[in-house]
Design an enzyme around this catalytic site. Sequence first.
Site, short mmCIF file in Angstrom:
data_model
loop_
_atom_site.label_atom_id
_atom_site.label_comp_id
_atom_site.label_asym_id
_atom_site.label_seq_id
_atom_site.Cartn_x
_atom_site.Cartn_y
_atom_site.Cartn_z
N GLU A 19 47.54 12.02 -39.33
CA GLU A 19 48.61 11.02 -39.37
C GLU A 19 48.78 10.40 -40.74
OE1 GLU A 19 44.99 8.48 -38.36
OE2 GLU A 19 45.67 10.56 -38.09
N CYS A 79 39.38 10.74 -35.21
CA CYS A 79 38.31 9.92 -35.78
C CYS A 79 37.62 9.11 -34.68
CB CYS A 79 38.84 9.05 -36.92
SG CYS A 79 37.56 8.41 -38.03
N HIS A 105 42.20 12.75 -40.57
CA HIS A 105 43.37 11.98 -40.17
C HIS A 105 44.68 12.68 -40.50
CE1 HIS A 105 41.44 8.13 -39.03
NE2 HIS A 105 40.52 8.48 -39.91
#
Length: 231
Positions: free
Chosen positions: A205, A86, A203
Amino acid sequence: MRAGIVVFPGTNRERDMAIALRRAGAEVALLWHRDTDLPSGLDLVVLPGGFSYGDYLRCGAIAARAPIMAAVARHAARGGLVLGVCNGFQILCEAGLLPGALVRNATLRFLASDCLIRVERADTPFTSLYRPGQIIRCPMAHGDGNYVADSATLDRLEGEGLVAFRYVNARGEAVPEAARNGAARNIAGILSPDRRILGLMPHPENAVDRLTGGEDGLPLFRGLVQAVVPA
């Protein structure tokens, strides 16, 4: 594997990233943007998501000139692994470590939802635990995720197999409406020529736990660990 996560003023995904890396088996340290050197023995540098320097000037433009970025560039030149997610992807482009730029979403609105992305190649440290063509679900949260580059750069990325992930619909088709941010050729993530640097807009994560929406992102981090410490 030893990983360092760079924290800039305005970064807000460093703890999420640390959780994902530790879940995959990595040793993690947080690094400050004013540092001029990286810790010795570091395998992976991560530029996480957030709004570095409040996204003033251009997203990632100020962070790309932070003192630590010279050390990140040296790490990359040595063949070290670098992951930018990002805002981190924006920083990598602004720093010249990846080509192109991330500009305002085509909708001119902030996008915060899950998206589907297709794994374009599975022979990199970031994608080795996926299958080519596999569709994974990841959250996205950005106002400037519209990847742009000139036609020659886009053709080179395609010709050299440097598109890592592409936005698709539920059938796995890279149709224009699947890239709601307007990204050129539905590009969600790209690689450096040596495939040691990955910039990715969604994302992963935030997709490492079944209790919070799924684990589609976890293979990315486990693959990185295995790339450095073979099973």
